[in-house]
Design a protein around this motif. Structure first.
Motif: not given
Length: 255
Positions: A129-142, A179-188
């Motif tokens: 799931f993490m690669p999905f989350l990181m890709a979504w974080g960068k794709n311009g969608r909210d 931690d990885e998810l919430l310190t990535s700069g993409h997610w809160l």
């Protein structure tokens, strides 16, 4: 926009405990449910598609197990069921509603508390799931990802953190993943953007006096795109009534 998320621990059980009466009084724009524990043909009563809402379910193939749902006042432009993983999609763990550039997701991340085999499945889900989350974080969608993540992120997020460091839901690997998810700069974590207080929980064991003594875990989240930071306005956990072993998490957004 008001969004409510709840692990219902059986949608029919929650209905008998007056969840839908309470829900309608809240006038949410979107409701995300997890662990519906029912299949669509078992939900033929009108109560399971509340008046004024478009209702979408993604059920588990196994009866009385898992399952997620989304109710929305506004009709989505698209509904996506599952992540494309046959092993997890048959368990009914993911449904996404798209509204233009906004995606709202109801997610039920696996629990590992029943033993090593399910913990391994949970770790596999997290790894995929993490690669999905990181890709979504960068794709311009909210994105607003609501649901039961089955992980308490930090010590503040569960009462007995010292005694649970070797238990599923508070394992070092699980917390590091958050931690990885919430310190990535993409997610809160929308709740913690507003509320930094302790003793704020969304799940309590049915054993002993956990509910009465507020010996709980905060494992239900609304994880949102970093771009929505200034859109998070209020948040609360509703505990005046008990519809499930989880409590509804309510977040209001300026959207």
């Amino acid at each position: 926009m008001r969004i409510i998320t709840l692990n219902a621990n059986g949608i029919r059980s929650a209905e008998r405990k007056n969840f839908f009466l309470w829900m309608q009084a809240q006038q949410p724009d979107i409701v995300c449910l997890q662990e519906t524990k029912a299949q669509l043909h078992q939900l033929d009563s009108d109560v399971f598609c509340p008046v004024g809402y478009h209702c979408y379910y993604h059920d588990a193939q196994k009866k009385g197990y898992s399952g997620v749902a989304i109710y929305s006042k506004k009709k989505p432009t698209e509904i996506i069921e599952g992540l494309g993983w046959p092993d997890m999609d048959t368990e009914g763990r993911f449904i996404e509603a798209r509204f233009g550039n906004l995606s709202v997701i109801s997610l039920y991340l696996p629990s590992g508390s029943s033993g090593e085999e399910r913990q391994a499945i949970k770790f596999s889900f997290m790894e995929r799931f993490m690669p999905f989350l990181m890709a979504w974080g960068k794709n311009g969608r909210d994105y607003i990802i609501c649901g039961d993540w089955n992980i308490a992120h930090k010590a503040i997020d569960l009462k007995n953190w010292r005694g649970n460091q070797k238990n599923s839901g508070f394992l070092p690997e699980e917390r590091a993943w958050m931690d990885e998810l919430l310190t990535s700069g993409h997610w809160l974590d929308a709740f913690r953007e507003i509320n930094q207080e302790g003793d704020q929980y969304t799940w309590w064991s049915n054993r002993g006096q956990a509910w009465a003594k507020n010996v709980g875990w905060r494992i239900d989240y609304q994880i949102v795109s970093a771009a929505l930071k200034d859109k998070i306005k209020t948040t609360s956990i509703y505990k005046d009534e008990r519809f499930s072993d989880h409590a509804p998490l309510i977040v209001d957004y300026d959207l």
